[in-house]
Each structure stands twice: as C-alpha cells, then as structure tokens.
Scaffold this active site. Structure first.
Site, PDB file in Angstrom:
ATOM      1  N   ARG A 155       4.192  -2.175  -1.695  1.00 22.29           N
ATOM      2  CA  ARG A 155       3.004  -1.543  -1.193  1.00 22.29           C
ATOM      3  C   ARG A 155       1.879  -2.743  -1.869  1.00 22.29           C
ATOM      4  O   ARG A 155       1.901  -3.294  -2.633  1.00 22.29           O
ATOM      5  CB  ARG A 155       2.636  -0.325  -1.987  1.00 22.29           C
ATOM      6  CG  ARG A 155       2.737  -0.487  -3.449  1.00 22.29           C
ATOM      7  CD  ARG A 155       2.054   0.884  -3.760  1.00 22.29           C
ATOM      8  NE  ARG A 155       0.909   1.308  -3.408  1.00 22.29           N
ATOM      9  CZ  ARG A 155      -0.291   0.782  -3.489  1.00 22.29           C
ATOM     10  NH1 ARG A 155      -0.543  -0.423  -4.123  1.00 22.29           N
ATOM     11  NH2 ARG A 155      -1.409   1.523  -2.755  1.00 22.29           N
ATOM     12  N   ILE A 156       0.783  -2.563  -1.075  1.00 21.58           N
ATOM     13  CA  ILE A 156      -0.554  -3.081  -1.439  1.00 21.58           C
ATOM     14  C   ILE A 156      -1.620  -2.053  -1.294  1.00 21.58           C
ATOM     15  O   ILE A 156      -1.546  -1.309  -0.949  1.00 21.58           O
ATOM     16  CB  ILE A 156      -0.954  -4.143  -0.607  1.00 21.58           C
ATOM     17  CG1 ILE A 156      -0.978  -3.971   1.017  1.00 21.58           C
ATOM     18  CG2 ILE A 156      -0.146  -5.308  -0.716  1.00 21.58           C
ATOM     19  CD1 ILE A 156      -1.435  -5.032   1.810  1.00 21.58           C
ATOM     20  N   ASP A 157      -2.677  -2.148  -2.340  1.00 21.78           N
ATOM     21  CA  ASP A 157      -3.563  -1.195  -2.445  1.00 21.78           C
ATOM     22  C   ASP A 157      -4.496  -1.102  -1.183  1.00 21.78           C
ATOM     23  O   ASP A 157      -4.511  -1.896  -0.093  1.00 21.78           O
ATOM     24  CB  ASP A 157      -4.504  -1.648  -3.627  1.00 21.78           C
ATOM     25  CG  ASP A 157      -3.935  -1.805  -4.864  1.00 21.78           C
ATOM     26  OD1 ASP A 157      -3.062  -1.169  -5.418  1.00 21.78           O
ATOM     27  OD2 ASP A 157      -4.353  -2.705  -5.703  1.00 21.78           O
ATOM     28  N   LYS A 158      -5.155   0.091  -1.092  1.00 19.07           N
ATOM     29  CA  LYS A 158      -5.965   0.367   0.233  1.00 19.07           C
ATOM     30  C   LYS A 158      -6.926  -0.605   0.453  1.00 19.07           C
ATOM     31  O   LYS A 158      -7.079  -1.102   1.706  1.00 19.07           O
ATOM     32  CB  LYS A 158      -6.793   1.730  -0.375  1.00 19.07           C
ATOM     33  CG  LYS A 158      -7.841   1.959   0.717  1.00 19.07           C
ATOM     34  CD  LYS A 158      -8.743   3.270   0.221  1.00 19.07           C
ATOM     35  CE  LYS A 158      -9.654   3.660   1.061  1.00 19.07           C
ATOM     36  NZ  LYS A 158     -10.645   4.505   0.733  1.00 19.07           N
TER      37      LYS A 158
END
Length: 356
Positions: free
Chosen positions: A163-166
């Site tokens: 994942r990567i942050d918003k």
C-alpha cells in the site's frame, strides 16, 4: 463473533505475507453519548453496548490505544461525558466490512490475467478504513474486476499486497487471483521487490547517500502517528536507503529505496534524521522548518504548500517477478504535476537566493 477479542489477539490471516498494509486504523464501533449522559467509566459504557464484548477485553483495547474519545486515545477509567463521540478502532478491518464496487477511474499502467499495476493519484485512499468507507482504490478495483471469476470481492483487502498512503502518489501492484496474491506477497515479505520513492524533504542533508535503520511502531502517545524506537523490542525492524538527487538549500530532493515496508516508513525515518518530508502535515512538515521567517519567504513557502497541498512523496519505481511467467517486470512513474511544479519553484528560488 467477539470483534474486540479477535483484534486484540491480532488474528490477521495475511500477516505472514503482507507486512506493510497496516497504516490506517479501521473504525469498528462508534457511539455518541446522549445530552443527559451521566459520568460513567468508558469500559462500563461500552460493555453495555457491544454484544459479546467482555469488560476485560475492552480494558485491553483501551490499554492498547484503540479506544478513542473525540479522536483522542483514553484509558478504561475515562468517564464518558455528554455528547462524547466514542470510537473503537483497530489496525485491521471488521470481517463483515462490505466492499462496494464504485466506478472510479483508474490509471492502469499494466494489466494481464494475473495482476495489474496502477499509478495512484494523491488524495486517493487505498482501502476502506477509519472515516473512509467508500471512494477508495479498493472500491475502484472491485468495480474494475467485478466480472472476474477469480477475484473475491468479499475480501476486505481484495488484491492488495502492499500500500501507499492517501496523500502519497505512485505505483501499486494489484493481484487478480489468490495465487498471484500469495506469490507477490511472498516477494514483498522476502524484500525482493524493487521500490524507489522520490521525496522533497526539509533541510540540506549532510551526506549524499545513507542508510536509516530503526524499529518503527505506533507512537504510544498518539496511535495515529508512527515513531522510531531507538532501543528495545518495540516496533518492527525497518531500513531505508537514501540518495540525494538535488539540493536547493533549505530543502533537498531525495530518492529513497525501501528495504522493508513499514507504515509511514519513509515519512518517519526522514523525520527521525531531522529531514521531515515537505508539507507532511501529520509529522510537522507543514511548518517552516528551515529558512527565515521574513514575510517574503513565508509567502513563498505558503505558495509552495498551495502548489503541492500534501506530503511531497511519490512511489516512482516498482519492480517484481511476475507470479505467472517468472519474468522480471519493472515500472516507472513520472512525477505528478504538483510535485513537478513544487520542484521547479524551489529550483527558481535557489538560483536567485544564494543565501539559502
């Protein structure tokens, strides 16, 4: 099912493979106290409202920082007051979390029967969690793959293997079937994937290259933040390698290579060495950390924040072995417009302001 017990015991079926999908807290319960609410211990308040939850488990949840009142962690002896908003949050979704397919455009860089690589724009949440139950990348993926026979839309994490942050932009690989998800998950767990990020950080780094090592875990004083633990067994091991790409005086453009994939790793590691990511609000990068406080400079920084209204962090490259063919795939994403404009603005500033 005792949801609190499940989560306190950390029964996460994916934990053997997916080491970095653990950022956003998931809201499991929310209650708002009545106007006439008398002062009452929060453990007693909750045990009367959550079916199957024992007082002991609620106390453990509070000790772990998972019970929030008005978004602030509280202990089990906290006295509930009128109109308090009480939430129980966990680091994994509720098992009954429903993923609603939504027709959200995707920038698909590559796709075949096993996987797809997506270039995520800033501002798009990856998966449903605390305060974000729709409009996420996972909802978009569910729509895109809704007709696939091998894609399980009841899986709360769908095809995510990292994942990567918003507010971080860049590349993500999505598995389209269980075998691909397991294979890619193993690659991330074994640290054989190739991931590089570009980021603009505050300050002028002393060395051109370096290695940052330090266990990362949730800040015991604020569960919404991660922190580096200098010693002991707290947190999980994390290693980031960095290389200076360009110096602008008060800020530096840096390439970071992940050896591990912990929550907020680059953001926390760069802050740890005194070079917080530019405009990273959660970790204090939205303040003037280097330079003067003259009116002209303050206006320049404000303009920079307006141009790139998020942490200046982009997942630029991604490499892995294809789970079906065994061939190595490598992808590169150009910097998004907001970061390009931000870097150009600092280039111009550094050329005409030699004092920086």
């Amino acid at each position: 099912m005792d949801i609190i017990e499940d989560n306190i015991d950390n029964l996460n079926e994916d934990s053997n493979f997916i080491e970095d999908i653990e950022d956003d807290l998931y809201e499991h319960y929310r209650f708002v106290a009545d106007k006439g609410q008398s002062l009452l211990r929060i453990d007693k308040f909750l045990v009367d409202r959550i079916t199957g939850a024992s007082r002991n488990r609620i106390q453990q949840a509070a000790d772990a920082g998972y019970i929030l009142v008005n978004n602030i962690p509280v202990k089990s002896n906290y006295k509930v007051k009128p109109l308090d908003t009480i939430t129980i949050v966990m680091d994994r979704p509720r098992r009954e979390l429903e993923i609603i397919p939504e027709n959200i455009p995707l920038d698909i860089v590559y796709e075949d029967k096993d996987l797809m690589v997506i270039n995520k724009p800033p501002g798009l949440v990856v998966h449903p969690g605390h305060g974000n139950y729709t409009g996420t990348l996972v909802n978009a993926i569910a729509w895109h793959l809704k007709d696939s026979d091998t894609f399980d839309t009841t899986d709360p994490r769908l095809g995510l293997v990292h994942r990567i942050d918003k507010d971080t932009s860049g590349l993500l690989v999505i598995a389209k079937n269980p075998n691909a998800k397991t294979n890619l998950g193993v690659q991330f767990f074994n640290k054989t994937t190739k991931r590089k990020y570009w980021t603009l950080v505050w300050g002028n780094l002393k060395e051109d290259e370096g290695r940052i090592e330090g266990n990362i875990g949730r800040n015991p004083r604020d569960k919404m933040l991660m922190t580096v633990f200098s010693e002991g067994d707290s947190g999980k091991p994390a290693v980031t390698h960095y290389k200076v790409l360009k110096r602008f005086g008060y800020v530096t453009l840096v390439e970071c290579r992940l050896e591990t994939g912990r929550t907020h790793q680059i953001r926390v590691h760069m802050k740890h060495i005194g070079h917080t990511i530019f405009n990273d609000e959660r970790y204090g990068g939205n303040e003037i950390l280097k330079g003067n406080h003259h009116t002209k400079y303050k206006q320049f920084i404000k303009n920079c924040f307006d141009i790139c209204p998020r942490q200046a962090l982009h997942a630029k490259t991604l490499g892995f072995i294809h789970p079906g063919t065994g061939k190595e795939l490598f992808f590169e994403s150009p910097l998004p417009e907001d970061m390009q404009m931000l870097i150009e603005k600092w280039e111009n500033y550094s050329q005409y302001n030699h004092e920086s």
